[in-house]
Design a protein around this motif. Sequence first.
Motif: not given
Length: 396
Positions: A23-24, A385-392
Amino acid sequence: MNNKAIIIGCGIAGPVMALALKRVGIDATIYEAQPMPNDTKGAFLGISPNGLNVINDFLPLQEILTDYTPGKISFFNAQNKPIGLIDNAHQKDLYGSETVQLKRGLLNGALRKAAEQAGITIKFGKRLISLSQGHENTVTAFFEDGSQAEGNLLIGCDGIHSATRSCLFQDAIKPTYTGLLSTGGFTMIPGLSNLAGSIRMTFGQRSFFAYALSNKGEVWWFNNISQPDEPSQSELSQLEQAALKEKLLALHKHDPYPIADIIQAAQSIEIYPVYDIPFLPQWHKGRVCLIGDAAHATAPHIGQGASLALEDTVVLAKCIRDLPSLTEAFNRFQSLRQERVQTMIRQARKVGDSKTVPNAFQRFFRDLLLPFFVKMEAKKMDWVYSYKVDWESKIT
């Protein structure tokens, strides 16, 4: 140009790491020590929303939610009295998905196939024996079969007994035995439908036992045995299934139905020591970086090992994308991840210690206080659980 990556290990983290690098703009080849895929090997593992949301970025969750058990947990003492509950009914609304248990082989296979469909090459029978970083912008991996591979960076996704870690740091800390053995397997027991809906965890008189019914009516179970002295691999491999079954039946002789029936019906039983890595000070060197259990193995008692490894993949890919050098990317990756994973490792060890067999006095207070302890711990899990990586967003 850091555009060619070598990935060591094709378990859960390896294929997702390759997909994240693609993706990168980095092409990766995965090298796996096992001679061929085996999607029936191994038991099962918990995946919570923080891990499932990473998977969902690369693979629709319905492709892996074909055979699973729920993540809700009910706790019982040796008299079958309910002493605690962790409910996950609210997770989907809060986090986008809810905790489940999945067969390791099913998950491995789905992620591997997703990588292959994306054009990622996977080579089997490639057991890493050494590394060389002799040139300024390349790293070379040497394999047991005499072959080698060259890339601009190498990522070790090869688990708690990582060959990459051993090659990279000759004096690296070894995995620490936690004093517990884990056994488990799958079986079918007619007439248990009334016990469905949660993982039923029992603090038995002499050992800890847990089981759940899958959406296909299969019993998935595991047991933890307290054993202070670390067993050798040969000791465990030579243990006959019949002898292991008799040992488990003796440990759970006086525990509630249907524990003994589940053990008796088991056709095959896995057994392995439980390890963790309390603290590895450095996760990278030169053009090589470790992720997942290779860098920060956690015991399985809070079901976060796979989810933490999945988190690693997207954080590392973003660091490589956004920072001007691998040194800066690897340093930033470790600084972003280390405190979180160390907290999880400590928590998992704490939960594991509660599974050792206490005396009658300790059992009384455990049963009395566990409901309050469980409620407090459940509230603390929001940050997990709330951990989420923002790709942008950019890594700085």
